[in-house]
Design a protein around this motif. Structure first.
Motif, short mmCIF file in Angstrom:
data_model
loop_
_atom_site.label_atom_id
_atom_site.label_comp_id
_atom_site.label_asym_id
_atom_site.label_seq_id
_atom_site.Cartn_x
_atom_site.Cartn_y
_atom_site.Cartn_z
N PRO A 1 -16.30 15.56 4.00
CA PRO A 1 -15.93 15.14 5.37
C PRO A 1 -16.12 13.64 5.61
CG PRO A 1 -18.01 16.37 5.37
CD PRO A 1 -17.47 16.44 3.98
N GLN A 2 -16.89 12.97 4.76
CA GLN A 2 -17.11 11.52 4.95
C GLN A 2 -15.87 10.71 4.59
OE1 GLN A 2 -18.85 13.55 3.04
NE2 GLN A 2 -21.04 13.39 3.48
N LEU A 3 -14.95 11.31 3.85
CA LEU A 3 -13.79 10.55 3.39
C LEU A 3 -12.80 10.31 4.51
CD1 LEU A 3 -13.04 12.18 -0.08
CD2 LEU A 3 -13.78 9.84 0.36
N GLU A 4 -12.23 9.12 4.54
CA GLU A 4 -11.16 8.86 5.48
C GLU A 4 -9.92 9.58 4.95
OE1 GLU A 4 -12.75 5.27 7.79
OE2 GLU A 4 -11.12 4.66 6.48
N PRO A 5 -9.14 10.17 5.85
CA PRO A 5 -8.03 11.01 5.39
C PRO A 5 -6.82 10.21 4.95
CG PRO A 5 -8.14 11.01 7.77
CD PRO A 5 -9.28 10.17 7.31
N ARG A 6 -6.97 9.45 3.88
CA ARG A 6 -5.81 8.69 3.38
C ARG A 6 -5.91 8.49 1.88
NH1 ARG A 6 -8.51 3.94 6.54
NH2 ARG A 6 -9.20 2.55 4.88
N LEU A 7 -4.75 8.55 1.24
CA LEU A 7 -4.68 8.36 -0.22
C LEU A 7 -3.56 7.37 -0.52
CD1 LEU A 7 -5.37 9.22 -3.18
CD2 LEU A 7 -3.57 10.95 -2.93
N HIS A 8 -3.91 6.32 -1.25
CA HIS A 8 -2.88 5.36 -1.68
C HIS A 8 -2.55 5.66 -3.14
CE1 HIS A 8 -0.46 1.82 -1.40
NE2 HIS A 8 -1.04 1.28 -2.46
N LEU A 9 -1.32 6.09 -3.38
CA LEU A 9 -0.94 6.53 -4.72
C LEU A 9 0.40 5.85 -5.09
CD1 LEU A 9 -2.24 8.54 -6.75
CD2 LEU A 9 -0.64 10.26 -5.91
N PRO A 10 0.32 4.64 -5.66
CA PRO A 10 1.55 3.89 -5.92
C PRO A 10 2.48 4.63 -6.88
CG PRO A 10 -0.35 2.45 -6.10
CD PRO A 10 -0.88 3.85 -6.01
N VAL A 11 3.75 4.77 -6.47
CA VAL A 11 4.72 5.47 -7.33
C VAL A 11 5.63 4.47 -8.03
CG1 VAL A 11 6.35 5.91 -5.43
CG2 VAL A 11 6.38 7.39 -7.43
N GLN A 12 5.90 3.34 -7.42
CA GLN A 12 6.68 2.20 -7.92
C GLN A 12 8.18 2.46 -7.94
OE1 GLN A 12 4.75 -0.18 -7.86
NE2 GLN A 12 2.78 0.32 -8.76
N SER A 13 8.63 3.65 -8.41
CA SER A 13 10.08 3.92 -8.47
C SER A 13 10.30 5.43 -8.44
CB SER A 13 10.65 3.33 -9.76
OG SER A 13 11.98 3.81 -9.97
N GLY A 14 11.50 5.82 -8.01
CA GLY A 14 11.83 7.25 -8.01
C GLY A 14 12.63 7.65 -9.24
N SER A 15 12.84 6.71 -10.16
CA SER A 15 13.68 6.99 -11.33
C SER A 15 12.83 7.08 -12.60
CB SER A 15 14.72 5.87 -11.48
OG SER A 15 15.11 5.73 -12.83
N ASN A 16 12.97 8.18 -13.32
CA ASN A 16 12.20 8.34 -14.57
C ASN A 16 12.55 7.27 -15.59
OD1 ASN A 16 10.61 10.48 -13.89
ND2 ASN A 16 12.11 12.03 -14.52
N ARG A 17 13.82 6.86 -15.60
CA ARG A 17 14.23 5.83 -16.56
C ARG A 17 13.45 4.53 -16.28
NH1 ARG A 17 18.13 2.16 -17.90
NH2 ARG A 17 18.38 1.63 -15.70
N VAL A 18 13.36 4.18 -14.99
CA VAL A 18 12.63 2.95 -14.62
C VAL A 18 11.13 3.13 -14.86
CG1 VAL A 18 12.05 1.40 -12.70
CG2 VAL A 18 14.39 2.23 -12.97
N LEU A 19 10.59 4.29 -14.51
CA LEU A 19 9.15 4.53 -14.71
C LEU A 19 8.76 4.38 -16.17
CD1 LEU A 19 8.51 7.56 -12.30
CD2 LEU A 19 7.75 5.19 -11.99
N ARG A 20 9.65 4.88 -17.06
CA ARG A 20 9.37 4.76 -18.50
C ARG A 20 9.34 3.30 -18.91
NH1 ARG A 20 12.42 9.26 -19.25
NH2 ARG A 20 14.32 8.04 -19.50
N ARG A 21 10.35 2.54 -18.44
CA ARG A 21 10.41 1.11 -18.81
C ARG A 21 9.24 0.33 -18.19
NH1 ARG A 21 15.07 -1.33 -20.32
NH2 ARG A 21 15.00 -2.89 -18.66
N MET A 22 8.72 0.85 -17.09
CA MET A 22 7.55 0.20 -16.45
C MET A 22 6.26 0.56 -17.18
SD MET A 22 8.12 0.75 -12.38
CE MET A 22 9.02 -0.41 -11.35
N ASN A 23 6.32 1.54 -18.08
CA ASN A 23 5.12 2.06 -18.75
C ASN A 23 4.14 2.68 -17.75
OD1 ASN A 23 3.38 2.66 -20.88
ND2 ASN A 23 2.29 0.72 -20.69
#
Ligand code: SAM
Ligand code: F3S
Length: 466
Positions: free
Chosen positions: A258-280
């Motif tokens: 309960p001490q946690l603030e209710p927020r999560l920052h989870l960078p995705v960077q791109s919606g494309s698998n091709r780009v995500l692969r090239r981004m490593n």
């Protein structure tokens, strides 16, 4: 009296480093100044994650040149990622800078402050000199100015560096590979921050959820549980998580503390698998979505925020459409959107670049989709009472207070009459009346007695985000 002014650009790691510098300076007898023109030491803590961060830092240094020229006794110091990257050439580019400290030399900076301290004795008379008055006010160029009042929010570094080497990112090159801090150090620093009045503790690391305790191998979920159990801790949060290390165990743990603030920052960077692969990036978009689904099982009401890059080398219109589609589907509570910026020495710098006008057009289109999602989330707050931690006076209208809700939405409300409530009672309850893309306007709900967290009087933060 010797005093120090610290200006910070960049991410939470730099902000944490600036706090360290401020603490070392205070221990050596410096006063923390919110005005560079009145300081004996001026520290610029720099960032190099994108080209404009570099340009802003050099711009700011040329601004400080007038100060140094007017009073050569002032020590002008540069630290942070740009200092690390340009350490060999910085004193050629800006010869009036006294010292340059790389990212691993913070302790040496602290030692230098202690050494210089006696040389500033009797310096007070100089503070109002006309020459110093030549320096223009800050004008909001820095991301953060550290002053004596920033302790409502504490940043505790749990890990330095990053070993993931995304192909666009300079961080591993200037901050090195993962270096996880021992649990005992983290707990000691958190306890000290609580004792100094911190109401919100943020555990920071570039990839904070990859944390491994060096001696025991305990993971980030274990660390959160231990820190959350500290006596006197009010609210706890963390930055930044990597999707690869976001486990079902972590999702379960988030839902139980309960001490946690209710927020999560989870960078995705791109919606494309091709780009995500090239981004490593080490995950596919399907995996990202599965992880969010598990997260939602445990944390249904939490705000989910992200980072997105457009115009990454080789990004096609079809790749970009997939990013738009992802944002429509997930509806992030907030997204930090960036045009790809080539960084010296990183692999993506050498690849064929997307034309600048194509990238900026994509940024505009992406912002339209993200903003529409944010507005919907803010609209849903109208009529509700939210709990928010005071930031300080609103920049646009200082008669009002700016505060951040626990899910990180800015709320602006008229400052209530009476004593300085923001200092003694930093948590506000605000009834939301209107919603906007940037946040909400509201009124303080009830009287001062309804404010929570009034146990300890602390000074208000001078920095306001609006
Ligand atoms: N560790 C975090 C993670 O896992 O994604 C990111 C840290 S980085 C300092 C913050 C954000 O800056 C990244 O998430 C990315 O969106 C952005 N960024 C980093 N390098 C960039 C570049 N070369 N051009 C544009 N944006 C960049
Ligand atoms: Fe940078 Fe990727 Fe690490 S964005 S900080 S190399 S996870």
């Amino acid at each position: 009296m010797a005093s120090i002014y610290i200006e910070t650009f960049g991410c939470q790691m730099n902000e944490a480093d600036s706090r360290y510098i401020a603490d070392r300076a205070a221990a050596s007898g410096y006063e923390i100044s919110a005005d560079p023109a009145a300081a004996s030491v001026v520290v610029l803590n720099t960032c190099t994650v994108r080209d404009n961060a570099e340009r802003r830092a050099y711009g700011r240094l040329s601004h400080f040149k007038a100060l140094k020229k007017a009073d050569p006794s002032i020590k002008l110091v540069v630290c942070g990622c740009l200092a690390e990257q340009d350490r060999d050439r910085m004193q050629k580019i800006v010869p009036y800078v006294d010292r340059v400290f790389g990212t691993s030399e913070l302790a040496r900076l602290g030692d230098a402050l202690a050494e210089w301290r006696p040389t500033f004795e009797g310096d007070d008379a100089d503070e109002t000199s006309e020459a110093r008055a030549l320096l223009k006010p800050i004008g909001g160029t820095a991301d953060c100015v550290t002053d004596a009042f920033t302790h409502l929010r504490a940043f505790v570094t749990v890990q330095r560096g990053c070993s993931y080497y995304c192909t666009f990112c300079i961080v591993p090159h200037v901050r090195g590979r993962f270096d996880h801090r021992p649990l005992g150090d983290i707990l000691g620093e958190t306890r000290a921050a609580i004792a100094a009045g911190a109401r919100e503790v943020t555990l920071v690391g570039q990839t904070v959820n990859a944390y491994r305790e060096p001696a025991t191998g305990a993971d980030f979920a274990d660390l959160l549980e231990t820190v959350a159990g500290l006596e006197g801790l009010d609210r706890l949060t963390f930055l930044t998580s990597h999707p690869k290390d976001f486990t079902a165990k972590l999702a379960r743990t988030l839902g139980t503390l309960p001490q946690l603030e209710p927020r999560l920052h989870l960078p995705v960077q791109s919606g494309s698998n091709r780009v995500l692969r090239r981004m490593n990036r080490k995950y596919a978009i399907e995996t990202y979505l599965e992880k969010i689904a598990v997260f939602r099982e445990h944390c249904a009401d939490w705000a989910l925020t992200t980072d997105l890059i457009v115009g990454f080398p080789g990004e096609t219109e079809d790749d970009f459409e997939q990013t738009l589609e992802l944002c429509r589907r997930v509806r992030f509570a907030q997204a930090f959107m960036f045009v790809y910026s080539p960084r010296r020495g990183t692999p993506a710098e050498r690849w064929e670049q997307v034309p600048a006008e194509v990238a900026s057009d994509r940024l505009r289109r992406l912002a339209d989709v993200v903003n529409a999602g944010m507005r919907t989330i803010h609209d849903a707050k109208i009529g509700t009472v939210v709990r928010a931690l005071v930031q300080g006076p609103s920049r646009k209208d200082p008669s009002k207070l700016a505060a951040k809700t626990t899910d990180n939405v800015t709320v602006i409300a008229p400052r209530p009459p009476g004593p300085d409530l923001s200092s003694a009672r930093p948590w506000l309850e605000v009834r939301v009346e209107t919603a906007h893309v940037w946040g909400c306007h509201g009124t303080i709900a009830g009287d001062a007695e309804r404010y929570v967290g009034a146990a300890q009087a602390v000074a208000p933060p001078v920095l306001s985000l609006i």
